[in-house]
Design a protein around this motif. Structure first.
Motif, mmCIF file in Angstrom:
data_model
loop_
_atom_site.group_PDB
_atom_site.id
_atom_site.type_symbol
_atom_site.label_atom_id
_atom_site.label_comp_id
_atom_site.label_asym_id
_atom_site.label_seq_id
_atom_site.Cartn_x
_atom_site.Cartn_y
_atom_site.Cartn_z
ATOM 1 N N GLU A 242 41.900 -23.812 -20.215
ATOM 2 C CA GLU A 242 43.026 -22.949 -20.526
ATOM 3 C C GLU A 242 42.624 -21.657 -21.213
ATOM 4 N N ARG A 243 41.523 -21.733 -21.955
ATOM 5 C CA ARG A 243 41.174 -20.508 -22.639
ATOM 6 C C ARG A 243 40.555 -19.482 -21.692
ATOM 7 N N SER A 244 40.333 -19.920 -20.455
ATOM 8 C CA SER A 244 39.717 -18.996 -19.526
ATOM 9 C C SER A 244 40.715 -17.957 -19.023
ATOM 10 N N GLY A 245 41.888 -17.936 -19.620
ATOM 11 C CA GLY A 245 42.802 -16.864 -19.294
ATOM 12 C C GLY A 245 42.327 -15.558 -19.896
ATOM 13 N N GLY A 246 41.025 -15.403 -19.931
ATOM 14 C CA GLY A 246 40.447 -14.196 -20.520
ATOM 15 C C GLY A 246 40.935 -12.955 -19.789
ATOM 16 N N SER A 247 41.199 -11.912 -20.528
ATOM 17 C CA SER A 247 41.675 -10.706 -19.875
ATOM 18 C C SER A 247 40.996 -9.499 -20.505
ATOM 19 N N GLU B 27 44.544 -10.009 -26.319
ATOM 20 C CA GLU B 27 45.064 -11.026 -25.412
ATOM 21 C C GLU B 27 44.135 -12.219 -25.342
ATOM 22 N N GLU B 28 42.849 -11.911 -25.337
ATOM 23 C CA GLU B 28 41.867 -12.991 -25.298
ATOM 24 C C GLU B 28 42.056 -13.919 -26.496
ATOM 25 N N THR C 249 45.137 -16.077 -26.009
ATOM 26 C CA THR C 249 44.883 -17.183 -25.090
ATOM 27 C C THR C 249 44.027 -18.235 -25.784
ATOM 28 N N GLU C 250 43.034 -17.765 -26.495
ATOM 29 C CA GLU C 250 42.134 -18.637 -27.249
ATOM 30 C C GLU C 250 42.934 -19.534 -28.196
ATOM 31 N N ASN D 288 45.470 -11.529 -8.022
ATOM 32 C CA ASN D 288 44.915 -10.252 -8.443
ATOM 33 C C ASN D 288 45.708 -9.740 -9.642
ATOM 34 N N VAL D 289 45.070 -9.635 -10.788
ATOM 35 C CA VAL D 289 45.748 -9.133 -11.982
ATOM 36 C C VAL D 289 45.039 -7.867 -12.431
ATOM 37 N N LYS E 73 41.465 -7.675 -11.546
ATOM 38 C CA LYS E 73 40.632 -8.866 -11.733
ATOM 39 C C LYS E 73 41.206 -10.022 -10.925
ATOM 40 N N PHE E 74 40.322 -10.885 -10.464
ATOM 41 C CA PHE E 74 40.783 -11.994 -9.649
ATOM 42 C C PHE E 74 40.731 -13.294 -10.437
ATOM 43 N N PHE E 75 41.772 -14.077 -10.316
ATOM 44 C CA PHE E 75 41.806 -15.366 -11.003
ATOM 45 C C PHE E 75 42.066 -16.476 -9.991
#
Lengths: 686, 686
Positions: free
Chosen positions: A26-31, A36-37, A40-41, A126-127, A130-132
């Motif tokens: 879940e924490r890999s929602g890095g941006s 924001e990181e 998410t963290e 695509n955000v 960046k691609f998720f």
């Protein structure tokens, strides 16, 4: 049909571990932005913390259960078994979680975007450049979009149903197979197989049909709000036919109740679990072709029967093969000098059975059962003394934890599961149906079996077996596996209630029932019942050795005699250090192979009678008792009146039987010479 | 920094289970048409099958390893340890998987749709009117979009790095704590703590700085293609400072090498794992505020130090508290009548430590270590004989499986991990740095310690410790935890090579090294070294009892004496059935509480000296050896020349020491009266 409840049961907080995987996920929602990181963290850490708390809840539950069980055992309270207790604690925690925790809503607003044809299992999004990567979790009915993350705590304590099948059941089932009391099990094998296969099929069919009647009735009175097909009813029959008399057997064990009754009940419950699993898979596989998807179709029916036979025999083979391989490895290496290595190997091989079966498309749980039986029958004899207790204790602990976990989860699920459908008519119908199904399974089958059995199953035994039709972990695991549709949800809720009722009421009533039915308690498990016991209709014989020998053969089914002689003469010597040397049993032209396969210990064993493992797993002591359901008793007073007539007729038997007879005769007269671990009843030569 | 490699490491095929969860997860791609459902179903089954196969691969690897280890042990081959072997098999399978399996591409074409701001962790997708839920897996660099599902098999055998931290390390670390040879551990506690804390910090700092120099050099010669900060170098220092001399210790154990050296090495490696974990968390937490995010910032530095102290002490407390609670439960219930319940409780409580620590934001692995030590020190004494062996064996098996799994995975990862960055300069630099770091850690610290130690750490011991600086499971687990950035990938690849090199070369060279350094082997672990041994600079004393007693006190640090007397007089009697009755140690006004807390066994124990557990866990036998690093030998010939002068000075000591002294004196003269499990050296009164 194949839509499981993933949408509600999120990524499981892993049972045997720390659930920390979620943090990474879940924490890999890095941006791009550091703020924001951090957010998410924080969320990920919060989620990880909740996972830990939910697992802690279960551990607390189990700890409480253990302490209370101790108190009960200490004070010799028998009306409530540990599993019943685990359910009660589970219920309490479930109530607290349901009504005590605030309903938090999801952090993330769901995002919708139209897609063309069918959902992909992997999605790239695509955000801002960046691609998720996203993976599919499940379908959500449109009305519930805003409910997805409704209550985090309830979500967290809800496990993926596959956990039960893939983590919790295997150790329970393996332990059951590994701890089968072999002698009494084999003595009653015919009856056990009949109860398990025929009985479960009959029970499934009767319950299924009765429930279909109930469903029709519900439709008439307007109690049914969605579809409920005939196959669903049959599936319910299969699910609920898996008996689990864990509480009854615990009391039997404690009171040393009659060993034959124990063997019948335990053997039946172990094997009917396997039958019920495969039966339910077969029913799911029953998919008639063409338009009329829920009518009877002969082709589909026979396909289902084929699926049943295929899965069952395949799983059986897998289990047996890995057991045999383990036996061979443990025989031909001197691994027993290093018990740690031996135990590790044993554990890995047993686990690989499960994976192998799953990889081949068979049923891992069933494979594990037969692997356990094979390991107990062969490998156990090759293990060092330390590994024997190690493996036994290891699986005992795993079994204990898994079983109590399942039962406390059941208690919890009554309140935390959010899609219960309790229909009074269906529930009452189900209780009546399982009663009738059990009756139609026990009494007629016992009558038929008693026609062939010398050692009759008495009425009190039949009543006790009827009474002991508890439902437990297996029925629950089968029911929770698929709760996607209306009918399955109703079946799950009903199964839960049936488990509660039978475990509490029936489990609590075991001791009174035993005394009411006048069933013997305090029996030495190694002692056979006295011939004068009321419960048994034992025929009095002339007690002569030769007559008994013939009677033994006459009474035992030829299949078992064949199997016994094959096992005793070839399998045991090849796979273990016991049995007669292969040099004597194999034809002379196999001399070299025979010498290679026979372990030196076999020759040593010829000098001595080893009885050390006769209690847990009896080796060739099964000689006189393996032959079907015979009644050779310790005082040698049994035997048929017809013995002498059969003495003449046996001359016409086949050559394989002649060999067996020779073997029997040899064992009889040259016991000190051949002496291959034969454990005879005490006064055999008296 | 916090972007783990989830994108490459998909949902883990669960270690202890059947990976069947995936089936449910993936087959739920149910859609409107039955054909599509069937296709998804098939795909899901295929995926489940692959999971099973990949787990089977690992089981096969472990089985092979076990069989080969047996062969090696059988033939007394010592140049290759089981972990080294597991790595070799892992390597072979890795090569086969990498170059032998066809590169399959993903079934699903990735679907792109633009999203606004930042990626959600949950995504709802509308597919022709139906809603599907997706979860975020991770970011993918644009160039690799078409590589995502490149090789299914490689993906399947790649585990989530958190698995190592949350499943595999806890049993290894708990077992280490639980099996600490207490007597020799406590005798050298001061030195062990110094090596573990100071030494690891020194090593981390030196390696970090040296590597920063190497990185600067690489930048100069143009070998560095991305950012590599000073904090990254320090993190590498922390990761690579976790020593794991498993192969050396196994050989020590087998050859019965010197017990003090064993205690020093084992104690250091166990504790420095804990230090390294917390150190690396602190370094990650070092985030200077403001613009200059990678320069030195005093506030952030002290915050990091605070984080270190907070996490370490918090984890320590968690472990100690659950250990104490378990001890209390096992003391005040008669759970030991039911070994199964006892073992289950022990297991659950030990596991709950991990979860509790994680739930509170501390480090579970560290908590588990101290829980293990507490359990061994207190709870173990309350367990039934059966539970003692059960718990020991259970954790031994888990530890064995987990350790060999990690090492075989390491071998595999060298070929299957797809983001390796091997930089020759960095690797050579790292080897030099760890050599220098180890040297700067061992020799100066030993010199300082020898100033205070009576029982000097000889040169040969120092060389052996220097030599035994292997890296293993912990360094690997720390390195694989985060491989998202360029610098972390390079660090991971380098760590892997260091582990390989040290385990194979250093592990293989242990036996020659031992004989080259003239280190004693074949020592009875319960016997103290003879005073004439070359390795020890033992001072010859007058051998009088009183003098020795005083010397013992004089030499031991006051902190340990304080702890000892507190432990012996209050903790042991409260938490276990041993020690002096609380009625004699507590003040008289606490009489009631003292009587409640003292178990009846304590009075029984006064009559007898129980030595049964003196090998595995020595209770109050630590009396004479717990006091720092003393040299009371079996023949009573040691003792300082200065003993008599200290005899006078001790009158000035504090009251707590007076109490301890009384206790010591009492133990000395009234050993049969107080008799609280004191185990003295053999010829103590000679």
């Amino acid at each position: 049909m194949a839509e499981p409840l993933r949408r509600r049961l999120p990524l499981l907080p892993l049972l045997l571990l720390a659930a920390g995987g979620l943090r990474a996920a879940e924490r890999s929602g890095g941006s791009s932005s550091a703020m924001e990181e951090l957010a998410t963290e924080k969320e990920a850490e919060e989620s990880h913390r909740q996972d830990s708390v939910s697992l802690l809840t279960f551990i607390l539950l189990l700890t409480l259960t253990i302490l209370t069980i101790w108190l009960f055992k200490h004070r010799r309270v028998r009306f409530l078994h540990e599993t019943g207790l685990a359910m009660i604690y589970g219920l309490i925690v479930g109530v607290i979680l349901r009504y005590g925790t605030p309903s938090t809503s999801g952090h993330d607003k769901p995002f919708s975007c139209s897609q063309e044809d069918r959902p992909f299992t992997t999605l790239l999004v695509n955000v801002s450049g960046k691609f998720f990567e996203y993976t599919l979790k499940g379908e959500i009915s449109p009305g519930k979009i805003h409910n997805v993350e409704q209550n985090d705590m309830l979500r967290k304590v809800t496990f993926d149903p596959e956990v039960f099948f893939n983590i919790l059941l295997p150790p329970i089932i393996f332990h059951a197979g590994y701890s089968l009391k072999k002698r009494h099990f084999f003595r009653n094998l015919g009856s056990i197989l009949a109860y398990a296969f025929l009985g479960t099929a009959v029970s499934c069919f009767i319950i299924g049909n009765l429930m279909y009647g109930v469903v029709k009735l519900m439709k008439l009175v307007g109690q049914l709000s969605d579809k409920f097909y005939y196959t669903d009813c049959l599936l319910f029959g299969a699910i609920i036919s898996a008996t689990d008399p864990v509480t009854v057997l615990a009391i039997f064990n404690e009171l040393h109740a009659d060993v034959d009754l124990y063997a019948l009940l335990f053997g039946e419950s172990v094997l009917n679990d396997a039958v019920a699993i495969v039966l339910s898979s077969s029913i799911v596989a029953y998919q008639p072709t063409g338009e009329n998807t829920h009518a009877f179709d002969a082709a589909a029916f026979f396909k289902s029967v084929g699926v049943f036979l295929g899965i069952f025999s395949g799983s059986f083979m897998m289990g047996a093969v890995t057991g045999v391989v383990t036996a061979l490895i443990s025989k031909f290496t001197k691994l027993h000098c290093f018990p740690l290595l031996e135990t590790a190997l044993f554990f890995l091989m047993s686990w690989s059975t499960f994976l192998l079966a799953e990889a081949c498309g068979f049923t891992g749980v069933v494979a594990v059962l037969f692997c356990g039986i094979t390991q107990a029958h062969y490998t156990y004899n090759n293990l060092s003394v330390e590994s024997r207790s190690r493996t036994k204790q290891l699986f005992e602990v795993l079994h204990f934890l898994a079983e109590n976990f399942i039962f406390s989860y059941m208690g919890l699920a009554l309140f935390t599961f959010q899609k219960h459908i309790f229909s009074p008519v269906f529930i009452i119908g189900a209780f009546v149906a399982i009663f009738l199904g059990r009756a139609a399974h026990i009494y007629p089958l016992s009558f038929l079996l008693n026609l062939g059995r010398r050692h009759k199953i008495s009425w009190s035994f039949q009543h006790m077996m009827m009474f002991s039709g508890l439902r437990g972990a297996m029925a629950f695991a089968l029911a929770i596996r698929d709760t996607a549709t209306y009918s399955h949800q109703m079946m799950f809720s009903t199964t839960l209630l049936i488990v509660f009722f039978t475990v509490w009421i029936v489990g609590g009533g075991t001791t009174p029932m035993l005394s009411w039915l006048n069933i013997r308690v305090g029996v030495d498990p190694d002692q056979d019942p006295p011939p004068t016991n009321d419960s048994f209709q034992v025929l009095q014989g002339d007690g002569q050795d030769s007559a008994r020998r013939n009677r033994t053969k006459q009474e035992s089914a030829w299949l078992f005699r064949l199997w016994y002689s094959f096992d005793h003469n070839y399998l045991k010597p090849i796979l273990t250090h016991s049995g007669p040397p292969l040099t004597t049993t194999l034809p002379s032209w196999c001399g070299l192979i025979a010498r290679c396969l026979t372990s030196p210990q076999v020759y040593d064993n010829q000098e001595q009678l080893r009885e050390e493992d006769s209690d847990f797993i009896l080796n060739d002591g099964d000689l006189t008792v393996t032959y079907g359901d015979t009644t050779i008793t310790a005082n040698g007073s049994s035997g048929p009146h017809t013995a002498t007539t059969n003495l003449d007729s046996r001359r016409t038997k086949s050559s394989s039987e002649e060999a067996l007879e020779r073997d029997l005769g040899a064992a009889d007269h040259e016991v000190t010479n051949r002496g291959t671990r034969l454990v005879f009843p005490l006064e055999y030569n008296a």
